[in-house]
Scaffold this motif. Sequence first.
Motif, PDB file in Angstrom:
ATOM      1  N   TYR A 224      -1.172   6.489   2.075  1.00 25.01           N
ATOM      2  CA  TYR A 224      -2.392   5.802   2.504  1.00 25.01           C
ATOM      3  C   TYR A 224      -2.189   5.160   3.874  1.00 25.01           C
ATOM      4  O   TYR A 224      -3.033   5.289   4.764  1.00 25.01           O
TER       5      TYR A 224
ATOM      6  N   HIS B 217     -11.627   3.199   6.896  1.00 26.10           N
ATOM      7  CA  HIS B 217     -10.708   2.230   6.300  1.00 26.10           C
ATOM      8  C   HIS B 217      -9.966   1.450   7.390  1.00 26.10           C
ATOM      9  O   HIS B 217      -9.828   0.219   7.299  1.00 26.10           O
TER      10      HIS B 217
ATOM     11  N   MET C 119       0.834  -1.196   0.000  1.00 25.16           N
ATOM     12  CA  MET C 119       0.000   0.000   0.000  1.00 25.16           C
ATOM     13  C   MET C 119       0.873   1.252   0.000  1.00 25.16           C
ATOM     14  O   MET C 119       1.943   1.248   0.625  1.00 25.16           O
TER      15      MET C 119
ATOM     16  N   GLY D 108     -10.373   7.923   6.810  1.00 22.69           N
ATOM     17  CA  GLY D 108      -9.298   7.171   7.445  1.00 22.69           C
ATOM     18  C   GLY D 108      -9.814   6.271   8.550  1.00 22.69           C
ATOM     19  O   GLY D 108      -9.378   5.123   8.696  1.00 22.69           O
TER      20      GLY D 108
ATOM     21  N   ARG E  16      -2.215   7.708   6.607  1.00 18.68           N
ATOM     22  CA  ARG E  16      -3.554   8.227   6.900  1.00 18.68           C
ATOM     23  C   ARG E  16      -4.323   7.326   7.863  1.00 18.68           C
ATOM     24  O   ARG E  16      -5.174   7.795   8.619  1.00 18.68           O
TER      25      ARG E  16
END
Length: 244
Positions: A5, A21, A1, A18, A8
């Motif tokens: 990302y 996820h 990843m 955020g 976050r």
Amino acid sequence: MPHHYLRRLTSIQRTESGNRHLARYLAFIAGAVNAGGFLAVHQYTSHMSGIVSSVADNVAIGSISLAANGCVAVASFLTGAFCTTLFIRWGKRKHLHSQYALPLLVEAVLLLIFGITGKAFSGERFLRAVALLCFTMGLQNAMITKLSNAVIRTTHLTGMITDIGISLGRLVLATPDNLVSTSQEFSQLRLLTSLIFAFFIGGVTGANGFTRVGFLFTIPLSMMLLAMAMLPIFDDLKTLDAHV
């Protein structure tokens, strides 16, 4: 990843995206630990309602040793939540980037130890495994609870399913002039159903993983947690080096 990302997910600058996820990843991990852990130690370790009920049942039938084991599980989960609160509050006082990452780092290390030294938790020593896994679930659940201001939890589904029922009830009685609330309800439903799905997929993964490779099934879970936790920790280490 990508690095931005990953950063976050556990940054101190929180966003709703955020939080959502991160919650999905943690729900997957909780489902895997819960299902795989059950095959390993014959007890679910992520939801306390069932454990407290089993304690009551065992007290009623006079199985005091089993009741005591349940109390150890509850105390371990509570201690995990307690430690997460200490980590986050300490991190905030020190202005650390890793205040939310620290509980995940500890969880990752414990799952790694569990996977590598699984035989130390087998047989009559299963209570060690129960305590360790309950502690990790307490760490995780408290972390996402504090991070999301008690909006999201990931280690048990009772509250999520209840909230889905409430949202569906609100949508049934929604009025045309209440479009903002309707949109919010649909957004909440998407989050809750995705968390339940992630927990379920994690459960299938954890059960298959333990069946195929035994205690080692927790090592990939540990690597996932490390990936999410390490960037804020590296940021703090860089800051420390700059001040030395």
